[in-house]
Design a protein around this motif. Structure first.
Motif, PDB file in Angstrom:
ATOM      1  N   ASP A 209       0.848  -1.184   0.097  1.00  0.00           N
ATOM      2  CA  ASP A 209      -0.018  -0.029  -0.016  1.00  0.00           C
ATOM      3  C   ASP A 209       0.892   1.216  -0.011  1.00  0.00           C
ATOM      4  OD1 ASP A 209      -2.309   1.659   0.195  1.00  0.00           O
ATOM      5  OD2 ASP A 209      -2.939   0.730   1.736  1.00  0.00           O
ATOM      6  N   ASP A 210       0.286   2.466  -0.092  1.00  0.00           N
ATOM      7  CA  ASP A 210       1.136   3.742  -0.471  1.00  0.00           C
ATOM      8  C   ASP A 210       1.862   3.909   0.656  1.00  0.00           C
ATOM      9  OD1 ASP A 210       2.223   6.018  -1.056  1.00  0.00           O
ATOM     10  OD2 ASP A 210       0.154   6.959  -1.330  1.00  0.00           O
TER      11      ASP A 210
ATOM     12  N   TYR B 174       8.674  10.378  -0.964  1.00  0.00           N
ATOM     13  CA  TYR B 174       9.420   9.774  -2.124  1.00  0.00           C
ATOM     14  C   TYR B 174      10.918   9.691  -2.210  1.00  0.00           C
ATOM     15  CZ  TYR B 174      10.602   8.614  -6.801  1.00  0.00           C
ATOM     16  OH  TYR B 174      11.275   8.128  -7.948  1.00  0.00           O
TER      17      TYR B 174
ATOM     18  N   LEU C  82       4.579   1.108  -3.398  1.00  0.00           N
ATOM     19  CA  LEU C  82       3.855   2.262  -3.776  1.00  0.00           C
ATOM     20  C   LEU C  82       4.029   3.440  -3.120  1.00  0.00           C
ATOM     21  CD1 LEU C  82       1.575   3.220  -5.567  1.00  0.00           C
ATOM     22  CD2 LEU C  82       0.090   2.366  -3.834  1.00  0.00           C
ATOM     23  N   THR C  83       4.436   4.433  -3.683  1.00  0.00           N
ATOM     24  CA  THR C  83       4.529   5.859  -3.133  1.00  0.00           C
ATOM     25  C   THR C  83       4.255   6.759  -3.931  1.00  0.00           C
ATOM     26  OG1 THR C  83       6.868   4.963  -2.311  1.00  0.00           O
ATOM     27  CG2 THR C  83       6.461   7.250  -1.938  1.00  0.00           C
ATOM     28  N   SER C  84       2.993   7.573  -3.443  1.00  0.00           N
ATOM     29  CA  SER C  84       2.466   8.561  -4.535  1.00  0.00           C
ATOM     30  C   SER C  84       3.444   9.664  -4.595  1.00  0.00           C
ATOM     31  CB  SER C  84       0.961   8.948  -3.891  1.00  0.00           C
ATOM     32  OG  SER C  84       1.171   9.461  -2.609  1.00  0.00           O
TER      33      SER C  84
ATOM     34  N   SER D 238       3.418   6.424   1.449  1.00  0.00           N
ATOM     35  CA  SER D 238       3.357   7.962   1.754  1.00  0.00           C
ATOM     36  C   SER D 238       2.379   7.930   2.978  1.00  0.00           C
ATOM     37  CB  SER D 238       2.871   8.720   0.671  1.00  0.00           C
ATOM     38  OG  SER D 238       3.867   8.751  -0.219  1.00  0.00           O
TER      39      SER D 238
END
Length: 192
Positions: free
Chosen positions: A111-112, A149, A141-143, A114
Motif C-alpha cells: 500500500d502507499d 518519495y 507504492l509511493t504517491s 506515503s
C-alpha cells in the motif's frame, strides 16, 4: 478474467482480511488488497493464523492462485503473525506466510508508503522500505509526495550501496517482474 466480488470479505462481515481490489475483467492481471485481521470487527483480532487459514483467508488464497495476480499488502498489522510491523513490510507475513507457507510467487505491492504506517514506523521510511524489499515485496507504492518519495529512494540507494538489500530477494523480484505483461492499462474497481 472474471473475478467478481469476494463473498465473506465485505465491511461488517467476519473480517480477517476485509476487502479486495481487482483490475478490470479485460486485463489478464488483478490486484488483491489484503487487509489484515487487525482491522476486522471486534473479536476477530484474537484469531490464530490456523483459524484465519480455515476461514478468512480462503477467498484471498483462491484469488491469489489466478494467473497474473498482483497482491497488495495493506499497512494494518496481522497480529496473529507479527504484532510489531504492518503486513506491508513484515518479514514474518511476506516471506514467512505469503512467499513461504503459501508458496505465492506472484507480484507483491505495498500500500502507499506515503502513509504514516510506513514513514512513522521505527526507523522511518528508510527502514520500512528496506524491510519490504528484503521480505520479498516487489513494488513499493509511493504517491508522488516529495517529502516521502525522495527520502525513500535515497534510503534504498544507500542501503544497496551498503549491501543491506538482500541480493536473493532482489533477484527473485527481478525474475517475477520480468514476467509481467499488461496489454492495456489497469482499471481498478472495488469488490464488495
Amino acid at each position: 478474467m472474471g473475478t467478481g466480488p469476494v463473498r465473506g470479505s465485505g465491511p461488517g462481515d467476519r473480517g480477517g482480511l476485509a476487502g479486495a481490489l481487482v483490475l478490470g475483467e479485460d486485463v489478464d492481471a488483478a490486484l488483491v488488497a489484503l487487509l489484515p485481521e487487525a482491522m476486522a470487527p471486534k473479536g476477530r483480532a484474537s484469531l490464530t493464523a490456523a483459524e484465519l487459514e480455515r476461514t478468512d483467508w480462503v477467498p484471498f488464497r483462491a484469488l491469489m492462485g489466478e494467473p497474473g495476480m498482483f497482491t497488495m499488502l495493506g499497512h494494518a498489522r496481522l497480529t496473529a503473525i507479527d504484532a510489531e510491523r504492518p503486513a506491508s513490510f513484515s518479514a514474518p507475513v511476506v516471506s514467512g506466510l505469503i512467499r513461504g507457507q503459501w508458496k505465492y510467487d506472484g507480484i507483491l505491492v505495498t500500500d502507499d508508503f506515503s502513509m504514516a504506517a510506513a514513514y512513522e514506523a521505527p526507523g522511518g521510511l528508510a527502514a520500512a522500505s528496506v524491510a519490504a524489499l528484503n521480505a520479498g515485496v516487489d513494488l513499493i507504492l509511493t504517491s508522488y509526495d516529495p517529502d516521502q518519495y525522495f527520502p525513500m529512494v535515497h534510503a534504498l540507494l544507500r542501503a544497496e550501496a551498503a549491501g543491506k538489500l538482500k541480493k536473493d530477494a532482489l533477484s527473485q523480484s527481478d525474475r517475477r517482474l520480468a514476467g509481467v505483461t499488461l496489454e492495456q492499462g489497469p482499471q481498478l474497481t472495488r469488490a464488495s
